[in-house]
Design an enzyme around this catalytic site. Structure first.
Site, PDB file in Angstrom:
ATOM      1  N   THR A   1     114.382 142.372  18.393  1.00 30.93           N
ATOM      2  CA  THR A   1     114.164 143.254  18.468  1.00 30.93           C
ATOM      3  C   THR A   1     115.659 143.621  19.037  1.00 30.93           C
ATOM      4  OG1 THR A   1     111.622 144.275  19.189  1.00 30.93           O
ATOM      5  CG2 THR A   1     113.146 145.436  19.782  1.00 30.93           C
TER       6      THR A   1
ATOM      7  N   HIS B   1     113.552 138.112  21.786  1.00 31.76           N
ATOM      8  CA  HIS B   1     113.008 136.974  22.164  1.00 31.76           C
ATOM      9  C   HIS B   1     112.021 136.905  21.162  1.00 31.76           C
ATOM     10  CE1 HIS B   1     111.166 140.577  23.929  1.00 31.76           C
ATOM     11  NE2 HIS B   1     110.011 140.189  23.064  1.00 31.76           N
TER      12      HIS B   1
END
Length: 338
Positions: free
Chosen positions: A220, A294
């Site tokens: 993201t 992540h």
């Protein structure tokens, strides 16, 4: 007395020419080096001693003077030397030469570069009334944000891809950005798909972890509940012609649990961090204290999985181009783990 004066100048760290008011000594000595040393000394005292004191006092002084707090208020110490016209012209020429070379590298989005150059010109005061003139121009014209004339139909070629969490749409549609001529403010989700997801899935399943489908693994870049103009977000940071981003093998990696059962692989990326910060500064929101790049591997990681005993995946991570989508608050319910 002269010997004592030299001793006092050394102890006070003040040039003898300034402390004693005498001409520089020595052949071809102009005193410039001593003056430069003195200016450095004053600058250090301003930064390390006076500045911190002012920062504490200004919280109350500014509020007392203006009648309200002004978080954006700032100050600058007056110049220690008076720049000659020749020196100013030479500095301007060097700055513009450096800016011209930097522009040729294409190392940053054009809009960000234009903003930086304009800020430099205003801060240096090179062109009178420049700031006032620019403030009257809309941002899209001021910073060179131009709609793509080749895009006539926002639905042509398919809509935004939905395989990344947070977006909406059909899995069969190719990954494209929000149409360039659609600048309607909206809650926005931006992500990059992990192109070599199979390697990460194989590694995680070797640990007995039930993973998310490979085509849904992503990183993201932005999760903004605040409606924003997608066009104001600028271009993605990438040196690849296809807009991709590669995180080289190795470097800082960590396995962490987010919430209940979510297992994520954290990694360091200056490009992703800077891109995220750029979007937030452009008006997007971020609901967490920090942005941590992540990839979410699973939402059903075993509770007894000992993360401290596992060496995090250290292979290369190859991400595709940025994908812009309207934010889908119900994205999590649409993920089926494999």
């Amino acid at each position: 007395m002269n010997a004592y004066g030299e001793f006092v100048a050394a102890i006070a760290d003040i040039p003898a020419t300034r402390l004693l008011g005498r001409a520089p000594e020595g052949m071809n000595s102009s005193g410039d080096s001593q003056q430069q040393d003195w200016s450095k000394r004053i600058k250090a005292m301003q930064t390390l001693e006076l500045g911190p004191c002012l920062d504490r006092a200004d919280i109350y002084l500014v509020q007392s003077a203006l009648g309200k707090a002004e978080p954006s208020a700032s100050y600058a110490f007056a110049p220690l030397d008076i720049e000659t016209d020749k020196e100013r012209a030479e500095r301007f020429a060097k700055q513009m030469e450096a800016a011209d070379k930097l522009a040729g590298l294409n190392a940053m989005p054009e809009q960000a570069f234009n903003r930086g150059i304009q800020s430099l010109m205003i801060a240096e005061g090179y062109l009178p009334e420049l700031e006032a003139a620019l403030s009257e121009i809309p941002d899209d014209e001021r910073y060179g944000i131009v709609a793509d004339p080749s895009v006539d139909d926002p639905t042509e070629g398919g809509g935004p891809d939905s395989t990344g969490a947070g977006g909406s749409g059909s899995e069969t549609e190719p990954p494209v950005r929000v149409a360039a001529n659609d600048a309607t403010p909206r809650p926005l989700y931006v992500y990059r798909k992990l192109l070599n997801a199979g390697e990460l899935v194989d590694w995680a399943q070797g640990l007995g972890v039930k993973t998310n489908p490979a085509d849904q693994l992503h990183v993201t870049v932005l999760y903004s509940k605040q409606p924003v103009d997608p066009m104001a977000m600028g271009e993605g940071w990438s040196s690849d012609p296809d807009g991709g981003l590669v995180i080289k093998a190795g470097g800082p990696r960590a396995l962490e649990r987010f919430g209940e059962g979510a297992l994520v692989l954290q990694f360091a990326s200056w490009s992703l961090q800077s891109r995220h910060n750029e979007m937030v500064q452009a008006g997007a929101s971020h609901d967490w204290p920090d942005y941590l790049p992540h990839v979410t591997i699973s939402y059903e990681a075993p509770a007894d999985l000992d993360l401290e005993a596992i060496k995090p995946y250290a292979g290369e991570l190859r991400f595709g181009p940025e994908i812009f989508e309207p934010l889908d608050p119900d994205w999590k319910s649409k993920i089926a783990e494999a």
